[in-house]
Write an enzyme that holds these catalytic residues in place. Structure first.
Site, short mmCIF file in Angstrom:
data_model
loop_
_atom_site.label_atom_id
_atom_site.label_comp_id
_atom_site.label_asym_id
_atom_site.label_seq_id
_atom_site.Cartn_x
_atom_site.Cartn_y
_atom_site.Cartn_z
N SER A 177 -54.38 5.61 -45.56
CA SER A 177 -54.06 4.17 -44.46
C SER A 177 -54.31 4.33 -43.23
CB SER A 177 -52.30 3.88 -44.29
OG SER A 177 -51.86 3.27 -46.11
N SER A 178 -55.51 5.03 -43.09
CA SER A 178 -55.36 4.84 -41.51
C SER A 178 -55.96 3.08 -40.98
CB SER A 178 -57.13 5.46 -41.30
OG SER A 178 -58.38 5.56 -41.96
N ASP A 220 -48.78 -0.52 -46.47
CA ASP A 220 -49.34 0.25 -45.95
C ASP A 220 -48.25 0.38 -44.59
OD1 ASP A 220 -50.66 1.16 -48.08
OD2 ASP A 220 -53.05 0.32 -46.98
N GLY A 234 -57.16 7.11 -48.53
CA GLY A 234 -56.36 6.07 -49.18
C GLY A 234 -54.67 7.22 -48.57
N GLU A 251 -47.94 1.59 -57.32
CA GLU A 251 -48.78 1.11 -57.00
C GLU A 251 -49.67 0.25 -57.47
OE1 GLU A 251 -49.95 2.78 -53.47
OE2 GLU A 251 -49.59 4.82 -55.05
N HIS A 252 -50.33 -0.74 -56.43
CA HIS A 252 -50.85 -2.35 -56.79
C HIS A 252 -49.23 -3.45 -57.39
CE1 HIS A 252 -55.01 -2.08 -56.45
NE2 HIS A 252 -54.48 -0.29 -56.34
N THR A 253 -47.87 -2.89 -56.53
CA THR A 253 -47.56 -3.34 -56.93
C THR A 253 -46.72 -4.50 -55.45
OG1 THR A 253 -45.97 -1.41 -56.66
CG2 THR A 253 -45.95 -2.23 -58.78
N ASP A 254 -47.34 -4.15 -54.07
CA ASP A 254 -46.49 -4.57 -53.68
C ASP A 254 -46.71 -6.41 -53.26
OD1 ASP A 254 -49.42 -4.04 -52.40
OD2 ASP A 254 -48.77 -3.41 -50.02
#
Ligand code: GLA
Length: 382
Positions: A127-128, A173, A125, A35-38
């Site tokens: 990713s709509s 996402d 969370g 998470e938050h690595t992309d």
């Protein structure tokens, strides 16, 4: 994919526009870990799910585009010659953004009509937003035979979000939603934007998502703040992104950054390593190790990166109390939305019952439970 919803969207389209549309399904995603690595050009481990966005689209012979958000029963008409973000435009800006980014690439579109709707609750969370963006760009690409590759399309979706919605998101996402493979999680390297599929076969265990049904405000600005902290620390280390840093490198500038920012960068470095460890655990079918990594990821998101919230922490604590849950963590950008839980199949029903009751007692509101299927990415479903 929700075929009932598809039928409703198609019949609404037929009723309003009297023509047979092209229909696109674009899924939401879960993320096992990373998470938050992309946006730090690191690793993530997402998978497309069977909930998502359905978009019906067809060319129009009027001189404007007409767009109906089926769930909200809101209609919007736009002029392709006047594309710019709308203040507090909500869902409109995702669509305007995709069109705007396509036009920036020199693509000339002519008017079209859209009816879209989905079964991913907003703010969950899952990713709509990416699902909506991808469904629009994919539909337009097909409708106008533009020949865009899937990769070009996900970058259009991502830029729409950066430049028209104002969230400087990474690529996870949009990638997962576009490239998803049934029953597989994708170990994605966000620098090369290439992934390795891992078959998801948890045998007597399964994944369950639990939605806190909260979305705390300011999450967008907090997201962008985190990103700029990471970028400035990467700059101080003279590297392109935190993906290239080790804990040892970070230590060398410890006295030049605040303790809070030091912890944030440390989290990213550690989380990136956890994704690699998780892929090994998956390869070895070591679910206990995978579960421990999920708990460690949550701890980092909560205490170091500080993007969790009371409701998410409570759900993870409940999971820890149950020995049949091997691991759990918050998922996505944070400040609300879902947790992902790895649970022994025979214990799922009792865990759901107890966690739902405990959540209700604590927060005086319901949580929602989703047992999702891992699905294929964006596709035409006529
Ligand atoms: C949001 C963003 C993604 C990613 C996650 C956190 O979902 O859109 O790019 O950064 O948060 O991992």
């Amino acid at each position: 994919m929700n075929s009932l919803l598809k039928d409703k969207i198609v019949s609404t389209f037929l009723e309003i526009y009297k023509s047979q549309p092209l229909v696109v399904f674009s899924p939401g995603r879960l993320n096992l870990i990373g998470e938050h690595t992309d946006y730090n050009e690191g690793y993530v481990f997402p998978a497309a799910i069977d909930m998502g966005m359905i978009t019906a689209i067809e060319k129009s012979d009027t001189n404007y585009c007409s767009i109906l958000a089926y769930d909200k029963k809101e209609e919007y008409q736009l002029d392709l010659k006047k594309i710019k973000p709308i203040t507090n435009g909500g869902w409109r800006n995702y669509i305007i953004g995709v069109i705007g980014e396509m036009q920036k690439k020199g693509i000339e579109l002519t008017p079209f009509n859209i009816v879209f709707g989905g079964d991913i609750p907003g703010g969950a969370g899952l990713s709509s937003s990416a699902a909506l963006e991808n469904s629009i760009v994919f539909g337009l690409n097909e409708l106008f035979q533009l020949g865009l590759s899937k990769k070009e399309m996900i970058f259009i979706s991502q830029k729409a979000e950066h430049n028209y919605v104002g969230v400087k998101c990474g690529i996870m996402d949009q990638y997962a939603s576009m490239f998803g493979i049934e029953n597989h999680a994708l170990l994605l390297d966000c620098r090369t934007v290439k992934s390795t599929p891992f078959k998801i076969d948890f045998k007597d265990h399964q994944l369950v998502l639990i939605n806190t049904n909260v979305k705390h405000s300011l999450s967008d600005s907090a997201y962008n703040d985190r990103r700029s902290v990471c970028e400035s620390i990467a700059g101080m280390l003279h590297i392109k992104a935190l993906r290239d840093a080790t804990e040892y490198d970070l230590e060398s500038i410890k006295d030049k950054v605040t303790p809070e920012n030091y912890q944030k960068a440390l989290y990213v470095i550690q989380e990136n390593n956890r994704v690699v460890e998780a892929s090994k655990a998956m390869q070895q079918s070591d679910l206990n190790a995978l579960g421990e990594l999920l708990y460690a990821s949550h701890k980092g998101l909560q205490k170091q990166y500080k993007v969790s919230c009371e409701e998410l922490d409570f759900l993870v604590e409940q999971a820890k109390l149950n020995k049949h849950v091997l691991g759990a963590r918050m998922m996505g950008g944070g400040f609300g939305g879902c947790t992902i839980n790895l649970i022994e199949k025979t214990a799922v029903a009792s865990f759901i019952a107890s966690v739902s009751e405990a959540y209700k007692n604590k927060f005086n509101k319901e949580c929602s439970i989703y047992s999702v299927e891992i699905s294929n990415g964006t596709e035409i479903i006529n």
